[in-house]
Design a protein around this motif. Structure first.
Motif, PDB file in Angstrom:
ATOM      1  N   ARG A 191      38.663  16.307 -13.219  1.00 27.21           N
ATOM      2  CA  ARG A 191      39.704  15.927 -12.345  1.00 27.21           C
ATOM      3  C   ARG A 191      40.346  14.643 -13.303  1.00 27.21           C
ATOM      4  NH1 ARG A 191      37.422  14.395  -6.580  1.00 27.21           N
ATOM      5  NH2 ARG A 191      39.600  13.749  -6.103  1.00 27.21           N
ATOM      6  N   LEU A 192      39.771  14.178 -14.249  1.00 26.08           N
ATOM      7  CA  LEU A 192      40.202  13.269 -15.223  1.00 26.08           C
ATOM      8  C   LEU A 192      41.047  13.615 -16.261  1.00 26.08           C
ATOM      9  CD1 LEU A 192      37.256  11.062 -15.558  1.00 26.08           C
ATOM     10  CD2 LEU A 192      38.708  10.725 -14.188  1.00 26.08           C
ATOM     11  N   CYS A 210      38.547   5.518 -11.504  1.00 21.95           N
ATOM     12  CA  CYS A 210      39.430   6.380 -12.090  1.00 21.95           C
ATOM     13  C   CYS A 210      40.263   7.152 -11.359  1.00 21.95           C
ATOM     14  CB  CYS A 210      38.711   7.358 -13.241  1.00 21.95           C
ATOM     15  SG  CYS A 210      38.008   6.532 -14.802  1.00 21.95           S
ATOM     16  N   LEU A 211      39.670   7.817 -10.321  1.00 23.56           N
ATOM     17  CA  LEU A 211      40.533   8.846  -9.381  1.00 23.56           C
ATOM     18  C   LEU A 211      41.146   7.939  -8.439  1.00 23.56           C
ATOM     19  CD1 LEU A 211      37.643  11.216  -8.268  1.00 23.56           C
ATOM     20  CD2 LEU A 211      39.314  11.639 -10.144  1.00 23.56           C
ATOM     21  N   TYR A 237      34.309   5.662  -8.619  1.00 22.40           N
ATOM     22  CA  TYR A 237      35.240   6.353  -8.184  1.00 22.40           C
ATOM     23  C   TYR A 237      36.721   5.786  -8.875  1.00 22.40           C
ATOM     24  CZ  TYR A 237      32.306   8.854  -5.206  1.00 22.40           C
ATOM     25  OH  TYR A 237      31.147   9.836  -4.473  1.00 22.40           O
ATOM     26  N   ARG A 286      45.184   8.238  -8.029  1.00 23.20           N
ATOM     27  CA  ARG A 286      45.984   8.358  -7.066  1.00 23.20           C
ATOM     28  C   ARG A 286      46.848   7.234  -6.735  1.00 23.20           C
ATOM     29  NH1 ARG A 286      40.897   9.200  -4.713  1.00 23.20           N
ATOM     30  NH2 ARG A 286      40.770   7.187  -3.919  1.00 23.20           N
ATOM     31  N   PHE A 322      31.822  12.972  -9.077  1.00 18.62           N
ATOM     32  CA  PHE A 322      32.822  13.991  -8.954  1.00 18.62           C
ATOM     33  C   PHE A 322      33.177  14.647 -10.237  1.00 18.62           C
ATOM     34  CE2 PHE A 322      34.500  10.024 -10.987  1.00 18.62           C
ATOM     35  CZ  PHE A 322      35.024  10.412 -12.049  1.00 18.62           C
TER      36      PHE A 322
END
Length: 324
Positions: A39-40, A279-280, A277, A284, A35
């Motif tokens: 996004r982090l 962290c994402l 994934y 969420r 990713f």
């Protein structure tokens, strides 16, 4: 309604509170194939040392109940290779980068900070204090308030004024608040906690230590209550100091627990090893939990567990809730 997930480390704004923990995602390349790292909230690099290190002999890891022991030994290419290859790669992609550094003496930490001061792409410097001081019989910096403060003062003096200095603390101390306070007095703009506590496992089949080094750092869900306790104590004593919380965060609920204890940023470590994934997913889940509890801003949840019973999501006493 979406939740405002922005947070701050000193004067630096992060888009959201989720980062990688040092040593668990290299310098980001490993995760970038899954990713976009932007996004982090940030990427915290592995701890960078002055010279290349090959690390400790294998076996370096061992599973324990609800945990993982590791004794990798700060394996890495050293500051020259980091500045030549790894940091430019992150900077080219615009990744918010917190560089972790580790040294064997106060002067080594200062030298590392000076090298980073002239480099582009450094958002903040995290000082890994869980290293032996070769000039003081190998005593761990993080266990001595005065030694920890001396390191932080050296890094602060050698860093750019606009780059926050973050002191990473160990739970293996008699008084974590005393060490935290000393680091802040020494110039730390923020704190990072907790580093892995020291643990050990013995293989009952071979009847030898499970790790070649004997002891190692314990991570994973087993240490989360320890992290919550340390965060709680330090935030209570130093409520104005930003804290990156870490220790056994596997879900959004875990992240929220650390935030309620006083963390404004949460680092994810061991969970990444089996779920790139993680962290994402945790981000969420955290946002969903905040939304369901009526929060409009992440900031309103930071340290909320310290406030009077009945305090609502916006930091005020909710009369309806308090009458229940």
């Amino acid at each position: 309604m979406s939740v405002d997930m922005r947070t701050y480390l000193a004067h630096v704004e992060l888009a959201n509170p989720i980062t990688t923990a040092a040593g668990c995602a290299g310098s980001g390349r490993e995760l970038a194939q899954f990713f976009d790292l932007n996004r982090l909230g940030a990427v915290i690099t592995r701890s960078i040392t002055l010279t290349p290190r090959s690390g400790r002999p294998t076996p370096r890891t061992a599973e324990t109940p609800s945990g993982l022991l590791n004794a990798v030994g700060l394996q890495g290419p050293g500051i020259d290779a980091f500045l030549d290859r790894e940091l430019p790669w992150l900077a080219e992609r615009g990744v918010t980068t917190i560089v972790s550094i580790a040294g064997g003496s106060v002067s080594e930490y200062g030298t590392l900070a000076r090298r980073l001061a002239s480099a582009a792409g450094v958002t903040a410097v995290e000082v890994n204090l869980s290293c032996p001081n070769v000039e003081d019989r190998g005593r761990i910096f993080a266990r001595d308030p005065a030694a920890a403060a001396e390191v932080i003062a050296s890094v602060r003096a050698s860093s750019r004024y606009d780059v926050p200095v973050i002191a990473k603390l160990s739970p293996d101390v008699a008084d974590v608040v005393a060490v935290a306070r000393a680091c802040v007095d020494g110039g730390a703009d923020a704190l990072s906690m907790i580093n892995t506590p020291l643990g050990m496992a013995i293989d009952v089949d071979t009847m030898r230590p499970a790790l070649a080094a004997g002891t190692g750092g314990l991570s994973g869900p087993a240490i989360r209550p320890l992290a919550v306790r340390c965060l709680w104590q330090v935030h209570a004593a130093l409520p104005g100091v930003p804290i990156i919380g870490m220790g056994g965060v596997m879900t959004g609920r875990d992240a929220l627990e650390l935030i309620l204890a006083g963390a404004c940023v949460v680092a994810v470590g061991t969970a990444i090893f089996n779920d790139p994934y993680a962290c994402l997913r945790i981000l969420r889940e955290l946002e969903d939990l905040l939304h369901k509890r009526g929060f409009e801003r992440l900031a309103d949840a930071v340290g909320l567990a310290h406030r009077p019973p009945g305090t609502g999501p916006r930091g005020r006493i909710d009369l309806e809730e308090s009458s229940l």
